[in-house]
Design a protein around this motif. Structure first.
Motif, PDB file in Angstrom:
ATOM      1  N   GLY A  40      17.283  69.697  10.234  1.00 30.62           N
ATOM      2  CA  GLY A  40      18.521  70.138   9.601  1.00 30.62           C
ATOM      3  C   GLY A  40      18.942  71.537   9.969  1.00 30.62           C
ATOM      4  O   GLY A  40      19.460  72.253   9.127  1.00 30.62           O
ATOM      5  N   ALA A  43      19.614  74.076   7.481  1.00 29.94           N
ATOM      6  CA  ALA A  43      19.148  73.543   6.191  1.00 29.94           C
ATOM      7  C   ALA A  43      17.634  73.636   6.026  1.00 29.94           C
ATOM      8  O   ALA A  43      17.130  73.506   4.916  1.00 29.94           O
ATOM      9  CB  ALA A  43      19.596  72.094   6.028  1.00 29.94           C
ATOM     10  N   ILE A  46      15.785  75.540   3.181  1.00 26.81           N
ATOM     11  CA  ILE A  46      15.505  75.014   1.822  1.00 26.81           C
ATOM     12  C   ILE A  46      14.000  74.954   1.601  1.00 26.81           C
ATOM     13  O   ILE A  46      13.525  74.976   0.470  1.00 26.81           O
ATOM     14  CB  ILE A  46      16.117  73.586   1.648  1.00 26.81           C
ATOM     15  CG1 ILE A  46      17.630  73.628   1.760  1.00 26.81           C
ATOM     16  CG2 ILE A  46      15.742  72.978   0.300  1.00 26.81           C
ATOM     17  CD1 ILE A  46      18.279  72.252   1.830  1.00 26.81           C
ATOM     18  N   ILE A 103      19.240  66.493  -0.815  1.00 29.14           N
ATOM     19  CA  ILE A 103      20.301  67.308  -0.196  1.00 29.14           C
ATOM     20  C   ILE A 103      19.853  67.737   1.211  1.00 29.14           C
ATOM     21  O   ILE A 103      20.607  67.691   2.179  1.00 29.14           O
ATOM     22  CB  ILE A 103      20.641  68.537  -1.085  1.00 29.14           C
ATOM     23  CG1 ILE A 103      21.190  68.064  -2.435  1.00 29.14           C
ATOM     24  CG2 ILE A 103      21.660  69.426  -0.394  1.00 29.14           C
ATOM     25  CD1 ILE A 103      21.373  69.179  -3.463  1.00 29.14           C
ATOM     26  N   ALA A 107      21.140  66.490   5.315  1.00 27.23           N
ATOM     27  CA  ALA A 107      21.385  67.315   6.505  1.00 27.23           C
ATOM     28  C   ALA A 107      20.431  66.937   7.641  1.00 27.23           C
ATOM     29  O   ALA A 107      20.802  66.945   8.814  1.00 27.23           O
ATOM     30  CB  ALA A 107      21.211  68.790   6.149  1.00 27.23           C
TER      31      ALA A 107
ATOM     32  N   THR B   5      25.986  73.749  10.807  1.00 24.42           N
ATOM     33  CA  THR B   5      25.334  72.517  10.373  1.00 24.42           C
ATOM     34  C   THR B   5      24.230  72.792   9.366  1.00 24.42           C
ATOM     35  O   THR B   5      23.315  73.548   9.648  1.00 24.42           O
ATOM     36  CB  THR B   5      24.739  71.764  11.575  1.00 24.42           C
ATOM     37  OG1 THR B   5      25.751  71.641  12.544  1.00 24.42           O
ATOM     38  CG2 THR B   5      24.243  70.398  11.162  1.00 24.42           C
ATOM     39  N   GLY B   6      24.359  72.175   8.205  1.00 20.33           N
ATOM     40  CA  GLY B   6      23.305  72.303   7.206  1.00 20.33           C
ATOM     41  C   GLY B   6      23.522  73.436   6.221  1.00 20.33           C
ATOM     42  O   GLY B   6      22.844  73.500   5.213  1.00 20.33           O
ATOM     43  N   LEU B   7      24.449  74.357   6.524  1.00 17.67           N
ATOM     44  CA  LEU B   7      24.649  75.503   5.613  1.00 17.67           C
ATOM     45  C   LEU B   7      25.211  75.068   4.264  1.00 17.67           C
ATOM     46  O   LEU B   7      24.818  75.594   3.227  1.00 17.67           O
ATOM     47  CB  LEU B   7      25.580  76.541   6.255  1.00 17.67           C
ATOM     48  CG  LEU B   7      24.894  77.649   7.049  1.00 17.67           C
ATOM     49  CD1 LEU B   7      25.908  78.628   7.596  1.00 17.67           C
ATOM     50  CD2 LEU B   7      23.866  78.389   6.185  1.00 17.67           C
ATOM     51  N   GLU B   9      24.810  72.125   2.858  1.00 21.30           N
ATOM     52  CA  GLU B   9      23.710  71.456   2.134  1.00 21.30           C
ATOM     53  C   GLU B   9      22.724  72.490   1.577  1.00 21.30           C
ATOM     54  O   GLU B   9      22.239  72.362   0.455  1.00 21.30           O
ATOM     55  CB  GLU B   9      22.966  70.489   3.055  1.00 21.30           C
ATOM     56  CG  GLU B   9      23.715  69.216   3.376  1.00 21.30           C
ATOM     57  CD  GLU B   9      24.627  69.363   4.588  1.00 21.30           C
ATOM     58  OE1 GLU B   9      24.860  70.509   5.043  1.00 21.30           O
ATOM     59  OE2 GLU B   9      25.114  68.332   5.075  1.00 21.30           O
ATOM     60  N   LEU B  10      22.453  73.521   2.387  1.00 20.84           N
ATOM     61  CA  LEU B  10      21.538  74.580   1.947  1.00 20.84           C
ATOM     62  C   LEU B  10      22.088  75.270   0.697  1.00 20.84           C
ATOM     63  O   LEU B  10      21.365  75.455  -0.293  1.00 20.84           O
ATOM     64  CB  LEU B  10      21.366  75.606   3.077  1.00 20.84           C
ATOM     65  CG  LEU B  10      20.468  76.806   2.816  1.00 20.84           C
ATOM     66  CD1 LEU B  10      19.029  76.366   2.599  1.00 20.84           C
ATOM     67  CD2 LEU B  10      20.528  77.792   3.986  1.00 20.84           C
TER      68      LEU B  10
END
Lengths: 237, 52
Positions: A40, A43, A46, A103, A107, B5-7, B9-10
């Motif tokens: 991700g 992401a 996280i 979540i 991603a 991408t993914g920010l 969601e983060l």
């Protein structure tokens, strides 16, 4: 006399401060990774909170197990306090894991959940057991029989912990393997490992503060129940 | 655009987790104040009844 309120407040503030710093470190200090090797792209950050939530939930379930065992074998009041706090904390941190995980999954995998992945489903079941225990404790009368029944369910719930823990190694389908142990295909860069450990230590402070406060509230609720029974007994039928 | 991408969601994940912790901390402190007030009230009633 031990001041629960001030101590737990200090621990919670220390934990929240550390957790906030970990977000900043994760963004500012830890470099971006190759999207090919991470889950991700951005992401993956996280991981610090998601993994810390998961580790704290395992500590909670360990507390729940110790409490269930103590209550079931010895009818020990301290055991029931561990049981009550462990189930509350297990629900809190477990809920954090099963909401942040999907979540991240969205991603990383393009879908939030995989019904065939053992770790995801066993962990969801574990959190569902904690939810059941919390609701049952609050809705049922507080007596020895109900405590016995709930502590048996607590013991059953804990049996899911080792299944969840080994699921990524032996039945891995989608959830990433244990990455903190360095191996041929696993391991983390030093910066990520440092922030992850720092975040977990901060969450331990938070966990300790919340546990103290939750225990205090459970004790006060029992005390009030006792007072009310006393007052009721003096009224003529 | 690919860099983002993914920010989202983060950010969503952090908001949810902060909300869970914040909500629980708020619940604990308000519950504690409520219980302390109720304990004081029941103790006053007990003392009053004993004096009667």
């Amino acid at each position: 006399m031990f001041d629960y309120k001030a101590t737990s407040f200090a621990l919670i503030i220390a934990g929240l401060l550390g957790a906030a710093i970990s977000i900043l470190l994760g963004f500012i200090w830890v470099p971006s990774l190759d999207p090919e090797t991470t889950l991700g792209e951005e992401a993956f950050r996280i991981i610090y909170w998601h993994v810390s939530f998961a580790w704290c939930s395992f500590i909670s379930f360990l507390m729940l197990f110790a409490g269930s065992l103590l209550w079931y074998l010895k009818n020990d009041e301290i055991g029931w306090r561990y049981f009550s706090t462990g189930s509350d904390m297990g629900l809190l941190f477990g809920f954090g894991v099963i909401t942040s995980g999907p979540i991240w999954g969205l991603a990383a995998w393009g879908k939030p959940w995989d019904w065939g992945d053992l770790r995801l489903n066993s962990f969801a079941l574990l959190t569902a057991v904690a939810l059941f225990l919390v609701l049952a404790r609050k809705s049922q009368q507080d007596n020895d029989e109900n405590r016995d029944t709930l502590s048996i369910i607590g013991l059953f719930g804990f049996s899911l912990v080792p299944i969840t823990a080994v699921a990524t190694t032996y039945y891995n389908r989608r959830h990433p393997p244990i990455v903190i142990i360095k191996g041929d295909e696993t391991g983390l860069p030093n910066e990520i490992l440092f922030v992850l450990i720092f975040t977990f230590i901060s969450f331990c402070f938070l966990f300790a503060g919340l546990s103290l406060l939750t225990d205090r509230i459970n004790q006060l609720e029992s005390k009030i129940e006792g007072h009310q029974r006393n007052i009721d007994s003096r009224w003529p039928n | 655009m690919a860099k983002l991408t993914g920010l989202i969601e983060l950010a969503m994940a952090y908001v949810v987790m902060i909300g869970i912790i914040g909500g629980y901390v708020r619940y604990l402190f308000s519950k504690l104040s409520d219980l302390e007030a109720r304990i004081d009230a029941t103790e006053i009633v007990s003392i009053f009844e004993e004096n009667e």
